[in-house]
Design a protein around this motif. Structure first.
Motif, short mmCIF file in Angstrom:
data_model
loop_
_atom_site.label_atom_id
_atom_site.label_comp_id
_atom_site.label_asym_id
_atom_site.label_seq_id
_atom_site.Cartn_x
_atom_site.Cartn_y
_atom_site.Cartn_z
N LYS A 193 1.23 -0.96 -0.15
CA LYS A 193 0.03 0.30 0.07
C LYS A 193 0.57 1.46 -0.13
O LYS A 193 0.41 2.54 0.13
N ARG A 194 2.00 1.35 -0.24
CA ARG A 194 2.80 2.15 -0.88
C ARG A 194 3.00 3.41 -1.13
O ARG A 194 2.61 4.44 -0.92
N PHE A 195 2.69 3.42 -2.45
CA PHE A 195 1.84 4.26 -3.74
C PHE A 195 0.05 4.39 -3.90
O PHE A 195 0.08 3.07 -5.02
N LEU A 196 -0.96 4.54 -3.30
CA LEU A 196 -2.44 4.32 -3.61
C LEU A 196 -2.29 5.84 -4.69
O LEU A 196 -1.61 7.04 -4.82
N PHE A 197 -3.46 5.46 -5.06
CA PHE A 197 -3.33 5.69 -6.31
C PHE A 197 -4.44 6.54 -6.39
O PHE A 197 -4.26 7.80 -6.59
N ASN A 198 -5.36 6.16 -5.02
CA ASN A 198 -6.10 7.94 -5.02
C ASN A 198 -6.48 7.21 -3.34
O ASN A 198 -6.43 6.83 -2.80
N THR A 199 -5.11 9.20 -3.22
CA THR A 199 -4.95 9.19 -1.60
C THR A 199 -6.17 9.88 -0.76
O THR A 199 -5.42 9.67 1.00
N ALA A 200 -6.74 9.81 -1.53
CA ALA A 200 -8.18 10.77 -0.41
C ALA A 200 -9.03 9.70 0.52
O ALA A 200 -9.65 9.78 1.09
N ASN A 201 -8.94 8.17 -0.34
CA ASN A 201 -9.86 7.34 -0.26
C ASN A 201 -8.65 5.92 -0.13
O ASN A 201 -8.65 5.48 -1.31
N PRO A 202 -8.34 6.48 0.75
CA PRO A 202 -6.75 4.54 0.72
C PRO A 202 -7.41 3.58 0.52
O PRO A 202 -6.80 2.25 0.11
N ARG A 203 -8.89 3.41 1.12
CA ARG A 203 -9.73 2.18 0.08
C ARG A 203 -9.94 1.96 -0.81
O ARG A 203 -10.68 0.92 -1.25
N ALA A 204 -9.84 3.01 -1.28
CA ALA A 204 -10.58 2.80 -2.64
C ALA A 204 -10.15 1.55 -3.69
O ALA A 204 -8.51 1.28 -3.98
N GLY A 205 -11.43 1.26 -4.73
CA GLY A 205 -10.91 -0.02 -5.81
C GLY A 205 -9.88 0.78 -6.82
O GLY A 205 -9.36 -0.43 -6.68
N GLU A 206 -9.83 1.67 -6.92
CA GLU A 206 -8.44 2.24 -7.90
C GLU A 206 -7.39 1.71 -7.36
O GLU A 206 -6.11 1.54 -7.96
N ASN A 207 -7.18 1.88 -5.85
CA ASN A 207 -5.75 1.29 -5.23
C ASN A 207 -5.39 -0.63 -5.35
O ASN A 207 -4.12 -0.65 -5.50
N ARG A 208 -6.62 -1.39 -5.71
CA ARG A 208 -6.32 -2.53 -5.88
C ARG A 208 -5.78 -2.76 -7.81
O ARG A 208 -6.80 -2.50 -8.58
N ARG A 209 -4.94 -2.26 -7.93
CA ARG A 209 -3.90 -2.63 -9.69
C ARG A 209 -2.68 -3.43 -9.55
O ARG A 209 -2.27 -3.37 -8.75
N VAL A 210 -2.70 -3.53 -10.27
CA VAL A 210 -1.25 -4.00 -11.33
C VAL A 210 -0.70 -2.81 -12.49
O VAL A 210 -1.73 -2.49 -12.99
N GLU A 211 0.63 -2.41 -12.21
CA GLU A 211 0.94 -1.33 -13.51
C GLU A 211 2.01 -1.93 -13.88
O GLU A 211 2.97 -2.40 -13.14
N PHE A 212 2.83 -1.49 -14.97
CA PHE A 212 3.26 -1.74 -15.70
C PHE A 212 4.90 -0.30 -16.22
O PHE A 212 4.62 0.70 -16.24
N GLN A 213 5.79 -0.69 -16.06
CA GLN A 213 7.03 -0.01 -16.22
C GLN A 213 7.98 -0.64 -17.39
O GLN A 213 8.11 -1.57 -17.30
N ALA A 214 8.06 -0.41 -18.09
CA ALA A 214 9.33 -0.81 -19.04
C ALA A 214 10.86 -0.13 -18.22
O ALA A 214 10.82 1.07 -18.23
N LEU A 215 11.74 -0.87 -18.67
CA LEU A 215 12.41 -0.47 -18.02
C LEU A 215 14.18 -0.54 -19.09
O LEU A 215 15.00 0.21 -19.31
N SER A 216 13.78 -1.68 -20.15
CA SER A 216 15.04 -1.30 -21.30
C SER A 216 14.26 -1.96 -22.66
O SER A 216 13.32 -2.50 -22.55
#
Length: 184
Positions: free
Chosen positions: A161-184
């Motif tokens: 829970k370190r990087f909440l997407f919706n900081t205004a509502n820490p228990r919001a559904g949009e915080n339960r997610r997977v994101e992607f990063q391009a590394l190389s």
């Protein structure tokens, strides 16, 4: 750590796996389609007949800090895969996003992608760390098994829970997610 072109670099400590307490709490399931294997403490006498050697005790090593690039929301181009509360299962409504991302990954010359799992703020830190890595690993498994992406191109990590997407509502559904990063 710093900023570059709107990207905030932060060092993430202890993301290499669940804490000892979390590992003890987590039940271990048998491999899919197979039986579980039980290893008892029978000593090393029977190993010679099986051709197996006892493992050397692991040498403790310092965890390598992982750098996680966090963009300001207005600068993100993000395909989020969302999850139900207390779940690491992919829901059918998320699969079209994964299929589109799979096509993009196959056509891309990017050599390595990081799949980053997140949770909402409900639950303990240890529980959320474990759940977030399970979410990232489930997406990784989908890409390998369903899309045919080479597993060496994928890295899964969980940030709880370190990087909440919706900081205004820490228990919001949009915080339960997977994101992607391009590394190389």
């Amino acid at each position: 750590m710093g900023r570059t072109r709107g990207l905030t670099l932060v060092t993430v400590e202890d993301v290499q796996g669940p804490t000892t307490a979390a590992a003890a709490e987590a039940p271990t399931a048998p491999p899919e389609g197979g039986e579980g294997v039980s290893i008892g403490s029978t000593g090393t006498a029977g190993l010679a007949t099986t051709g197996l050697r006892p493992l050397a005790p692991a040498t403790p090593t310092a965890p390598t800090p992982v750098v996680f690039g966090q963009l300001a929301p207005e600068l993100q181009v993000n395909v989020r895969i969302e999850f139900a509360f207390d779940s690491a299962a992919l829901s059918p409504d998320q699969k079209p996003r994964l299929e589109q991302l799979c096509r993009v990954m196959k056509a891309s010359d990017i050599a390595r992608f990081r799949i980053v799992g997140h949770t909402d703020a409900a639950g303990s830190d240890a529980y959320n760390e474990r759940l977030s890595i399970l979410r990232a690993e489930e997406v990784q498994r989908y890409f390998v098994n369903e899309c045919g992406i080479d597993p060496t191109r994928l890295e899964a990590m969980g940030l709880g829970k370190r990087f909440l997407f919706n900081t205004a509502n820490p228990r919001a559904g949009e915080n339960r997610r997977v994101e992607f990063q391009a590394l190389s």
